[in-house]
Every structure is written in C-alpha cells, then in structure tokens.
Design a protein around this motif. Structure first.
Motif, PDB file in Angstrom:
ATOM      1  N   ARG A   6     -29.111  22.711 -12.372  1.00 50.62           N
ATOM      2  CA  ARG A   6     -28.196  23.118 -11.302  1.00 50.62           C
ATOM      3  C   ARG A   6     -26.833  23.528 -11.851  1.00 50.62           C
ATOM      4  N   SER A   7     -26.559  23.133 -13.088  1.00 53.73           N
ATOM      5  CA  SER A   7     -25.338  23.605 -13.733  1.00 53.73           C
ATOM      6  C   SER A   7     -25.593  25.024 -14.235  1.00 53.73           C
ATOM      7  N   ASP A   8     -24.629  25.600 -14.881  1.00 48.93           N
ATOM      8  CA  ASP A   8     -24.773  26.978 -15.356  1.00 48.93           C
ATOM      9  C   ASP A   8     -25.449  27.068 -16.715  1.00 48.93           C
ATOM     10  N   GLU A   9     -26.019  25.959 -17.186  1.00 52.17           N
ATOM     11  CA  GLU A   9     -26.583  25.948 -18.518  1.00 52.17           C
ATOM     12  C   GLU A   9     -28.031  26.435 -18.558  1.00 52.17           C
ATOM     13  N   VAL A  10     -28.388  27.024 -19.701  1.00 54.08           N
ATOM     14  CA  VAL A  10     -29.786  27.265 -20.032  1.00 54.08           C
ATOM     15  C   VAL A  10     -30.168  26.124 -20.970  1.00 54.08           C
ATOM     16  N   ALA A  11     -31.001  25.223 -20.515  1.00 54.67           N
ATOM     17  CA  ALA A  11     -31.310  24.024 -21.295  1.00 54.67           C
ATOM     18  C   ALA A  11     -32.624  24.197 -22.046  1.00 54.67           C
ATOM     19  N   PHE A  12     -32.637  23.721 -23.268  1.00 54.61           N
ATOM     20  CA  PHE A  12     -33.877  23.594 -24.030  1.00 54.61           C
ATOM     21  C   PHE A  12     -34.193  22.105 -24.063  1.00 54.61           C
ATOM     22  N   VAL A  13     -35.264  21.722 -23.379  1.00 54.15           N
ATOM     23  CA  VAL A  13     -35.609  20.304 -23.232  1.00 54.15           C
ATOM     24  C   VAL A  13     -36.765  19.976 -24.167  1.00 54.15           C
TER      25      VAL A  13
END
Length: 291
Positions: A256-263
C-alpha cells in the motif's frame, strides 16, 4: 608467435546459462507491483548468483523484505535463550523420559556433541541442532542460505531492508509445544536421523528448489505437512498456516506504500491452498507465477 592468430583460433568460451531456482511470483494491485521469491535457509555456494529474472526483479525493487534480517544477531540470540533454554539450574535430563534420554545420549555421542553442551537446551532446540548438523555434513550450509545473497545485493544497491516478523515471535512458536510434544518432536527427529530421512527430506526440497521443480516442491511440501506426527502437525498448523495470514497482511501493508517490494520468504510459505500467493489472490491481488 603470432598472438592475434593464436587467440583467434582458440576455442570459444561457453557461458552456461544460470538456471532458474526456487519459485518467483509477480504480485499486482492497484497499479503497484511486488515480487515473491521462495528461499531456502541453507544451501551451496554453487547456487549463486541467482538467475536474471530474480536479480532483475530485485534490482527494480525499492526494498528487500525478508522474514528476518539475518545480519542482526542480538535479537535472535535473546529469543533463543528465552525460548530454547531452561531456567538456570534446570536440565533436559529432568524433562525427558528414560527412553528418550537414552536415545538422545546415543544421538549426541554419534554426532560428537557432549551432553553437557546442550543439557540446558529444550528438546526442540536439541533436535534442530542435531538435524542441522547432519545436513551440514552433506554439504548444505546456513552461510549459503538465500537470505545472505539477497542481503548482500540489497546492501550494494542501497535498498531498504524490512522484516516480516521478529525473532522473538518466530522462536516463541516452539514454546507452544508442551513437554510431551517436545519429547515426541525430539524422538521423531531422532528416528529421521537414524533412518536417513532427515537428510532425505531436506536435500530433496533443496534440490527441487535448485531446479525450480514446482511439481516436486508441491509433492515434498505435502509430505512434510501430512500425517499425525507432532513434527508434521507443527509444521502445517503453526509454522505455516498460523504465520501465512500475518505475513500476507504485512505484505499488503508494504504494497500500500509507494514501494516495489521484493519479498524473499521460505519456500514452503508459497506452496499449497493456504499459501501466501493464494491468500493474496483471495484478497483481490493479481498473482502470477513466473516460474
């Protein structure tokens, strides 16, 4: 010698393609994209570097998200002392039946570990130490776990690192096993050490990860979580089903934040009907398995 001609006629060097490993998912929702990658916590140096789809996804991400940041040792050691050890003055010898204690003493002698080194530890921790030691003997090491590779890449790329859980929470799960269950957990793992299944199970899953064999991974996941043993029940109900919804909610909050996350998350969390990819799909996310 005509050096240019010698070079020109030399056999060309063949660069082997880096194989796909693990399982990689793309997750999209409301115009935002993140990635889920199934990790293993022990491995071999030959597994690295990871293949381009993974390294490209990580390069495009603004943050790396792991279960735990394995570079930070103090919280893990505190949690290990809190949940894996008896209070001062207590010994595992007072918490095991004579049969279980005799089995443990034989296993420790075979592993070359004095009882005095582990008598302050709870049975679940001693079981994990013995299994981990046997796996290491077969060439799979914790310092070659995927998290270390991802963290090293994230450091070089100056990415933010987030944790999905805390060490205290993770290790507290083992405290949910009472004395009888911990003894049975120990005995089941000692059985697996005696008959070779401990290495067989771990090596099978690691090897399936190393070739991105999704069908084999699914079969092995079912084997590890099926049956009425304490070990399988604990893996299925506590280590996976209990944690997956909480991890999913945390991933949602990050997306929901503006981040592109690599999980990067343990492989078994990505397999099965109540896996994190399935839970995200049920919540309206578009989840595509890239391999």
């Amino acid at each position: 010698m005509n050096v240019p001609n010698a070079v020109a006629t030399a056999e060309p060097i063949e660069l082997k393609p880096v194989p796909r490993r693990g399982a990689l998912y793309r997750v999209q929702h409301e115009g935002k994209t993140s990635y889920l990658f199934g990790t293993i916590h022990v491995g071999k140096q030959a597994f690295f570097p990871l293949e381009p789809e993974v390294t490209s996804a990580l390069a495009h991400a603004s943050s790396l998200v792991l279960e735990l940041d394995t570079r930070v040792h103090e919280p893990f050691q505190r949690a290990l002392a809190k949940y894996g050890s008896y209070p001062a003055g207590e010994s595992i010898t007072r918490h095991l039946s004579p049969h279980a204690l005799a089995r443990l003493e034989r296993a420790l002698a075979k592993a070359g570990i004095p009882l005095s080194n582990v008598e302050g530890y709870r049975p679940w921790l001693v079981a994990n130490i013995l299994v981990g030691g046997e796996i290491e003997k077969h060439g799979y090491h914790r310092n070659n776990g995927v998290e270390g590779f991802l963290l090293s890449a994230a450091e070089k790329q100056k990415k933010r690192v987030r944790e999905l859980e805390t060490a205290d929470y993770q290790l507290s799960l083992f405290a949910s096993l009472d004395d009888a269950q911990q003894e049975q957990y120990l005995l089941e793992n000692l059985d697996d050490l005696d008959n070779g299944k401990a290495v067989q199970k771990s090596a099978g899953l690691i090897d399936a990860w190393s070739t991105a064999d999704a069908a084999r991974i699914a079969v092995l996941a079912r084997e590890l979580t099926s049956g009425d043993t304490v070990s399988a029940t604990f893996m299925d109900r506590t280590l996976l089903r209990q944690r997956n919804p909480q991890m999913t909610a945390h991933i949602e909050a990050i997306m929901r934040s503006d981040e592109v996350a690599f999980v990067g998350i343990g492989l078994l969390h990505l397999v099965g009907e109540d896996s994190i990819p399935e839970l995200l799909r049920r919540r309206g996310y578009a989840v595509e398995q890239m391999y």
